[in-house]
Design a protein around this motif. Sequence first.
Motif, PDB file in Angstrom:
ATOM      1  N   HIS A 187       0.850  -1.080   0.010  1.00  0.00           N
ATOM      2  CA  HIS A 187       0.083  -0.174   0.165  1.00  0.00           C
ATOM      3  C   HIS A 187       0.736   1.252  -0.110  1.00  0.00           C
ATOM      4  CE1 HIS A 187      -3.346  -2.966   1.070  1.00  0.00           C
ATOM      5  NE2 HIS A 187      -3.822  -1.992   0.538  1.00  0.00           N
ATOM      6  N   GLY A 188       2.144   1.155  -0.521  1.00  0.00           N
ATOM      7  CA  GLY A 188       3.074   2.320  -0.485  1.00  0.00           C
ATOM      8  C   GLY A 188       3.830   2.745   0.493  1.00  0.00           C
ATOM      9  N   CYS A 189       3.932   2.066   1.504  1.00  0.00           N
ATOM     10  CA  CYS A 189       4.595   2.373   2.532  1.00  0.00           C
ATOM     11  C   CYS A 189       6.114   1.900   2.306  1.00  0.00           C
ATOM     12  CB  CYS A 189       4.148   1.976   3.694  1.00  0.00           C
ATOM     13  SG  CYS A 189       2.355   2.499   4.113  1.00  0.00           S
ATOM     14  N   ASN A 190       7.082   2.636   3.006  1.00  0.00           N
ATOM     15  CA  ASN A 190       8.482   2.446   3.219  1.00  0.00           C
ATOM     16  C   ASN A 190       8.516   1.484   4.584  1.00  0.00           C
ATOM     17  OD1 ASN A 190       9.167   3.485   0.763  1.00  0.00           O
ATOM     18  ND2 ASN A 190       9.508   5.356   1.692  1.00  0.00           N
ATOM     19  N   ILE A 191       9.311   0.218   4.395  1.00  0.00           N
ATOM     20  CA  ILE A 191       9.375  -0.325   5.821  1.00  0.00           C
ATOM     21  C   ILE A 191      10.839  -0.526   6.271  1.00  0.00           C
ATOM     22  CG2 ILE A 191       8.887  -2.798   7.277  1.00  0.00           C
ATOM     23  CD1 ILE A 191       6.432  -1.014   6.427  1.00  0.00           C
ATOM     24  N   ILE A 192      11.213  -0.217   7.245  1.00  0.00           N
ATOM     25  CA  ILE A 192      12.573  -0.489   8.133  1.00  0.00           C
ATOM     26  C   ILE A 192      12.251  -1.762   9.070  1.00  0.00           C
ATOM     27  CG2 ILE A 192      14.289   0.048   9.212  1.00  0.00           C
ATOM     28  CD1 ILE A 192      13.752   3.038   8.191  1.00  0.00           C
TER      29      ILE A 192
END
Length: 460
Positions: A31-36
């Motif tokens: 859904h378009g998020c950046n994840i760390i």
Amino acid sequence: MIKTPTVLVIPYPAQGHVNPMMSFSHKLVDHGCNIIFVNSDFNHKRVVRSMDNNNGSSSPIKLVSIPDGLGPEHDRVNLGELSVSILSTMPSKLEKLIEDLQLNEGIKVTCVVADVFMGWALQVAKKVGIKGAYFWPASASVFVLQYNVPKLIADGILDTDGSPTSTTKTFWLSSCIPAMDIKVIWWLNLFDPLVQKRFFKYVVECLRDSDNVTDWWLCNSTYELEPQAFSCVPNLLPVGPLSRTYDDNNKSVAPRSLGQFWEEDLSCMNWLDQQQNNSVVYVAFGSIALFDQKQFTELALGLELTNRPFLWVVRQDPNCENKMSLPDEFKGNRGKIIGWAPQQKVLSHPAIACFVSHCGWNSILEGLTNGVRFLCWPYFADQFFNQRYICDVLKVGLGFDLDENGLISRGEIKAKVDQLLGDENTTPRSHKLMEKLKHNIGERGASSRNLNRFLTWLKH
């Protein structure tokens, strides 16, 4: 204004916590998020090793790590020792990680999603001005118990160490859910009283000031599965069931799920293809359960006694002293033994007839989502509660009975396999549950709507 959020996800350092949070992370990526994704150093090395590359670059998620404070020689199955070390080491390391990400890489974290068992991370987030959300990887019913600990202490049911204060066998958390048995309180099933005391105090600390650090409580479950529990904590939002995500980049090989501590043996899928539908007994006990040699022998001979094909996961821990040997009389001609399985793929295979399980919540959801019936063999913590839920509430499984020596005998194993697979009523119930769970994660399902609510909050 709509923006691309950068979400830092931090699970408790155990396989059963990493799996659902990794799956949740992939949903956010979709859904378009950046994840760390933040593992402990110890587990980060295991994850990267199992992915067959040096830095995890094939993952769409940025994999990073911080130390848990323990040396390589320490036993991380000792949850008391691990949690004391986490609390004294990781908060400052997490704060430094967030600072280094911005200073050295220009990455500004906009939200921290923390496992409830890493709830201190939201206190760190609040300190540095970042919003946050809790993630509960287990059942909503167990969350209700955990959330009500202060009330149980105030009512004199528990002391400040989490132990029962009287001979009371049952207690009530709310008028809307049935009475709970003292025996299924998860922290009372951690074997060692010192571990129990330490871990209980750790979790209480993780929830300290919780209502002031977030308005979001996300849970890997569904309304339909646990309606009574969700009615007790209206702020708890189900976003499950969350399934493991597979890396499909390389189409020439069967995909491997991400976030695993052990490399999956994908040869079992070809073996399953050769078995008849609804014929295989799948046996797996998660990432922590251990056996003594006598019980291991009974299990091996019990599986052989069923005269059915079986797929048995016997975890290979190179540093574990708990090494089991197959008995001399074990032939194993009808079965396949592997070190670690791509479990979601296994349980979705039409050859699977039933699941002999430790009743970890992830395994339960993976089984229920595929309409699989259970033979319950809990080991510790919330698994005893989960067994009762499977057998007594959902009625899609059976438990085992101990013999006079405290063992689950080979004869008992055969008898329960035959009883479960001969019961025509469990299959319709399991299939009905499967349809309900799949609907929840569909486009119009309640879990999908809850996830969209969270995403809207993240992006605005």
